[in-house]
Design a protein around this motif. Structure first.
Motif, short mmCIF file in Angstrom:
data_model
loop_
_atom_site.label_atom_id
_atom_site.label_comp_id
_atom_site.label_asym_id
_atom_site.label_seq_id
_atom_site.Cartn_x
_atom_site.Cartn_y
_atom_site.Cartn_z
N LEU A 117 19.06 2.02 2.01
CA LEU A 117 19.81 2.97 1.21
C LEU A 117 18.77 3.76 0.32
O LEU A 117 18.29 3.11 -0.84
CB LEU A 117 20.74 2.46 0.57
N ALA A 118 18.33 4.89 0.56
CA ALA A 118 17.38 5.51 -0.46
C ALA A 118 18.35 5.99 -1.70
O ALA A 118 19.57 6.59 -1.73
CB ALA A 118 16.94 6.74 -0.16
N ASN A 119 18.21 5.34 -3.10
CA ASN A 119 19.13 5.62 -4.14
C ASN A 119 18.26 5.59 -5.28
O ASN A 119 17.81 4.66 -5.70
CB ASN A 119 19.79 4.24 -4.16
N ASN A 156 1.04 -1.14 -0.11
CA ASN A 156 -0.13 0.04 -0.05
C ASN A 156 1.04 1.42 -0.08
O ASN A 156 1.05 1.86 0.96
CB ASN A 156 -0.81 -0.12 1.21
N GLY A 157 1.78 1.56 -1.07
CA GLY A 157 2.58 2.52 -1.38
C GLY A 157 3.84 1.89 -0.97
O GLY A 157 3.74 0.72 -0.04
N SER A 158 4.93 2.42 -1.26
CA SER A 158 6.38 1.74 -0.72
C SER A 158 6.46 2.18 0.56
O SER A 158 7.41 1.22 1.35
CB SER A 158 7.54 2.07 -1.60
N ASP A 159 6.01 2.92 1.21
CA ASP A 159 6.03 3.07 2.61
C ASP A 159 5.77 1.88 3.41
O ASP A 159 6.21 1.21 4.43
CB ASP A 159 5.16 4.17 3.09
N LEU A 183 11.75 8.70 7.39
CA LEU A 183 10.89 7.51 7.88
C LEU A 183 11.83 6.25 8.43
O LEU A 183 11.16 5.70 9.20
CB LEU A 183 9.89 7.22 6.69
N TYR A 184 13.02 6.02 7.85
CA TYR A 184 13.72 4.88 8.51
C TYR A 184 13.78 4.90 9.72
O TYR A 184 13.65 3.88 10.50
CB TYR A 184 14.85 4.91 7.56
N LYS A 185 14.07 6.06 10.42
CA LYS A 185 14.47 6.29 11.80
C LYS A 185 12.88 6.01 12.51
O LYS A 185 12.98 5.14 13.72
CB LYS A 185 14.81 7.70 12.21
N ARG A 228 10.21 -0.26 -4.72
CA ARG A 228 9.75 0.92 -5.94
C ARG A 228 8.47 1.51 -5.54
O ARG A 228 7.71 0.96 -5.02
CB ARG A 228 9.72 0.05 -7.41
N SER A 229 8.34 2.59 -5.89
CA SER A 229 7.03 3.25 -5.85
C SER A 229 6.22 3.69 -7.17
O SER A 229 6.95 4.09 -7.99
CB SER A 229 7.19 4.72 -5.06
N MET A 230 4.79 3.78 -7.08
CA MET A 230 4.11 4.20 -8.22
C MET A 230 3.73 5.52 -8.13
O MET A 230 3.18 6.38 -8.80
CB MET A 230 2.67 3.22 -8.50
N SER A 231 4.23 6.20 -6.96
CA SER A 231 3.85 7.39 -6.68
C SER A 231 4.31 8.65 -7.35
O SER A 231 3.74 9.46 -7.75
CB SER A 231 4.15 7.96 -5.03
N LYS A 232 5.43 8.34 -7.61
CA LYS A 232 6.29 9.62 -8.25
C LYS A 232 6.47 9.48 -10.01
O LYS A 232 5.92 10.42 -10.50
CB LYS A 232 7.71 9.83 -7.69
N SER A 233 6.99 8.28 -10.29
CA SER A 233 7.18 8.25 -11.73
C SER A 233 6.11 8.00 -12.40
O SER A 233 5.90 8.41 -13.68
CB SER A 233 8.44 7.25 -11.95
N ARG A 291 -1.67 5.02 -3.75
CA ARG A 291 -1.00 4.20 -2.90
C ARG A 291 -0.57 2.85 -3.23
O ARG A 291 -1.34 1.72 -3.07
CB ARG A 291 -1.79 4.11 -1.44
N PHE A 292 0.39 2.77 -4.24
CA PHE A 292 0.89 1.45 -4.57
C PHE A 292 2.43 1.25 -5.00
O PHE A 292 2.92 2.48 -5.43
CB PHE A 292 0.26 1.11 -5.97
N GLY A 293 3.01 0.31 -4.07
CA GLY A 293 4.43 0.25 -4.40
C GLY A 293 4.77 -1.31 -4.41
O GLY A 293 4.16 -2.08 -4.07
C1 LIG Z 1 8.20 9.13 -1.72
C2 LIG Z 1 9.26 8.01 -1.04
C3 LIG Z 1 8.79 7.18 -0.61
C4 LIG Z 1 7.18 6.41 -0.33
O1 LIG Z 1 6.50 6.41 -1.63
P1 LIG Z 1 5.16 5.94 -1.51
O2 LIG Z 1 5.09 4.89 -2.40
O3 LIG Z 1 4.31 7.11 -1.88
O4 LIG Z 1 4.75 5.31 0.03
C5 LIG Z 1 9.59 5.92 -0.03
N1 LIG Z 1 10.95 6.20 0.07
C6 LIG Z 1 11.34 7.68 -0.64
C7 LIG Z 1 12.85 7.76 -0.56
C8 LIG Z 1 10.60 8.49 -1.01
O5 LIG Z 1 10.84 9.72 -1.47
#
Ligand SMILES: *Cc1c(COP(=O)(O)O)cnc(C)c1O
Length: 350
Positions: free
Chosen positions: A150-152, A82-85, A111-113, A205-210, A217-219
């Motif tokens: 690692l956010a990359n 439900n989102g990549s979160d 969010l990692y912390k 991966r997230s569907m939110s941005k690209s 809400r899908f990842g």
């Molecule tokens: C936006 C973002 C996410 C979360 O994306 P969602 O799929 O909307 O939950 C995760 N990690 C990073 C680094 C982000 O910027």
């Protein structure tokens, strides 16, 4: 009422401002400025027409089949969220228990912390070098470290750790590493194929941005099948609903939409970087759909406030030990021009 002490002690994650309605130019949370593929609305209408009486497919098989074809992995290497979160939460709950540790570079996704603290675990934050490369000792973790994030590309910097280096890090680590590729579609390289080379590497991966679907809400995560089996035990049974599964499947199926939109955003990003630099800001070359701009000596919180008062919302960030900065999403060219025009006025009058 007694809550667990680690919950009582934490302040909770604060997402970027989400003003509802209004006419703000919103460049603060890295949303895509374009409308998603038309196939998304069609798919949602189809599911609504069929009715929502039944539970959805618990593992979003249709999505995994199509995504697997596109990414070159079998469907049992994918789990949806439900989102990549949601994916990050499931991974943390699977690997990290009370008193243990996660590791992540700093500054990065906050969010990692929070996720570590919910588990009663610590988040050990390793500072990036000044040029946003990882320090030599990044893979030297302690006995209690159970997971590395690692956010990359990284946020807020927009910088990329090359896949070769990620592989070297994974080979030295005793624990799994989750490569958070929320911005991976905007980058020159990604780590999906590394999942086959090292069982400790997982990619989200997230569907939110690209794919312009932040409201849906899908990842998803790509990992080796024996890891996916464990993650599936931890997720909610129906963590993705029927509408989001159909919509995300239609979105990822439309790769022509993705390449056109990506090309537009990358072109706008290049223009944005050049013009921000012309205004005197220091701009980090970005591999994502935002740019990180600093201006040593200029009070940027003030600049952020003035932009906001004039209708342009960006993200102001002040990380401990780093120059404060503005993280600005790559919007449409018109939105970027409005932002640049205001910045020019504000910076000249300060
Ligand atoms: C936006 C973002 C996410 C979360 O994306 P969602 O799929 O909307 O939950 C995760 N990690 C990073 C680094 C982000 O910027």
């Amino acid at each position: 009422m007694t809550v667990r002490p680690n919950i009582a002690a934490m302040s909770g994650y604060v997402p970027g401002e989400q003003p509802q309605g209004g006419k703000l130019i919103k460049l603060n949370t890295n949303e895509n400025p374009y409308v998603a593929s038309a196939a998304v609305a069609t798919a949602i209408q189809r599911v609504v027409g069929e009715g929502l009486r039944r539970y959805p497919d618990p593992t979003a098989t249709a999505f995994r089949l199509r995504a697997g074809e596109i990414l070159g992995v079998e469907p049992d290497w994918i789990m949806c969220g439900n989102g990549s979160d949601d994916i990050l939460t499931i991974v943390t709950r699977t690997f990290v228990g009370e008193g243990q540790q996660i590791r992540s570079p700093y500054p990065s996704y906050v969010l990692y912390k929070t996720l570590a603290n919910i588990q009663g675990a610590d988040c050990e934050r390793i500072r990036f070098n000044a040029d946003w490369t990882l320090p030599e000792n990044f893979a030297e973790v302690g006995d209690e470290t159970r997971l590395v994030f690692l956010a990359n590309p990284n946020s807020p910097s927009g910088t990329l750790v090359r896949p070769e280096e990620v592989l070297q890090i994974a080979e030295r680590l005793p624990c799994p590493i989750l490569v958070d590729e929320a911005y991976g579609d905007f980058a020159e390289a990604n780590c999906i194929s590394l999942v086959k080379e090292n069982p400790r590497i997982m990619v989200s991966r997230s569907m939110s941005k690209s794919y312009a679907l932040a409201g849906l809400r899908f990842g998803f995560i790509v990992a080796q099948p024996n890891v996916i089996v464990e993650l599936n035990k931890v997720k909610d049974s129906y963590n993705c609903d029927a509408l989001s599964i159909a919509a995300a499947t239609a979105a990822i199926d439309d790769q022509a939409w993705l390449s056109n939109t990506r090309a537009q955003i990358i072109a706008s990003r290049g223009r944005f970087e050049i013009k921000l630099a012309q205004l005197g800001l220091t701009v980090q070359p970005s591999q994502a759909n935002f740019v990180w701009a600093t201006y040593p000596g200029m009070p940027l919180q003030n600049v952020y406030e003035q932009l906001k008062a004039s209708g342009v919302l960006v993200r102001y960030m002040d990380y401990d030990g780093w120059d404060e900065g503005l993280r600005c999403t790559v919007g449409t060219d018109d939105q970027i021009d409005a932002c640049l025009e205001l910045l020019k006025q504000i910076l000249h009058s300060n």
